[in-house]
Scaffold this active site. Structure first.
Site, PDB file in Angstrom:
ATOM      1  N   GLU A   7      -8.199   8.531   3.493  1.00  0.00           N
ATOM      2  CA  GLU A   7      -7.763   8.175   2.147  1.00  0.00           C
ATOM      3  C   GLU A   7      -8.908   7.868   1.189  1.00  0.00           C
ATOM      4  OE1 GLU A   7      -3.317   6.533   2.943  1.00  0.00           O
ATOM      5  OE2 GLU A   7      -4.872   5.003   2.821  1.00  0.00           O
ATOM      6  N   CYS A  38       0.853  -1.182   0.000  1.00  0.00           N
ATOM      7  CA  CYS A  38       0.000   0.000   0.000  1.00  0.00           C
ATOM      8  C   CYS A  38       0.889   1.232   0.000  1.00  0.00           C
ATOM      9  CB  CYS A  38      -0.963   0.012   1.179  1.00  0.00           C
ATOM     10  SG  CYS A  38      -0.190  -0.209   2.787  1.00  0.00           S
TER      11      CYS A  38
END
Length: 197
Positions: free
Chosen positions: A132, A83
């Site tokens: 996010e 990620c």
């Protein structure tokens, strides 16, 4: 070591440190500006573009990574395969492929888009906030891993049942279940019904 959004600063051509910038987005994922990486994660957090990768082997097992202890955000916890954050203007797919290679020393043999998810996850240990707009990717890995020890403490391939056991006893990133649950339809399509995802 390659300089990427996973590192907080890098040296410019004149020898000074430059901050890593993240791409700020609105609720629809439209770019609205940039912010320095650490500042974007300070409470209450600024909504920024990110990506999460879920790679599987040919047996349908998910590749997990344990984040290196030296990382300032969520060190030592288990999380998805890879990620991170694209550079401003970088396509999330390109960033996902690039960071997977940089962190794991391997390129996916298949990588496909699996949707997006928006979340706000405070990390109680660091005090940082993951706010996010996350682009999800699923794929296959068939080559031997060569993890970067500055990024990754350990790796493990797990079945769905093994993940449930591990998740009950080991620390995981605050965002892990959110991104996995959002990616599950694409994961099931990739791995088939017998894999149990």
């Amino acid at each position: 070591m390659p300089i990427t959004p996973a590192t907080s600063t890098h040296s410019s051509s004149n020898g000074t440190a430059e901050a890593i910038l993240l791409e700020l987005v609105d609720e629809n994922g439209t770019t609205i500006g940039t912010a320095e990486k650490l500042a974007a994660h300070q409470p209450p957090g600024q909504l920024h573009r990110a990506f999460s990768v879920f790679l599987f082997d040919e047996q349908g097992r998910l590749l997990l990574q344990q984040r290196a202890l030296g990382k300032y955000h969520s060190p030592g916890v288990w999380s998805n395969t890879c990620c991170g954050h694209p550079y401003p203007g970088e396509a999330p797919f390109a960033a996902a492929a690039r960071r997977t290679h940089e962190e794991l020393g391997v390129s996916p043999s298949l990588l496909a888009e699996a949707g997006t998810v928006r979340y706000n996850h405070p990390d109680p240990d660091s005090g940082l906030v993951e706010q996010e707009f996350n682009h999800l990717f699923v794929g296959l890995v068939q080559s031997p891993l060569r993890p970067d020890a500055e990024e990754i403490g350990d790796t493990a391939f797990v079945t769905a049942a093994e993940l449930a056991e591990r998740h009950a006893k080991d620390p995981f990133s605050s965002w892990f279940m959110t991104v996995l649950d959002a990616a599950r339809p694409a994961v099931r399509e990739l791995t088939g019904p017998s894999a149990g995802w």
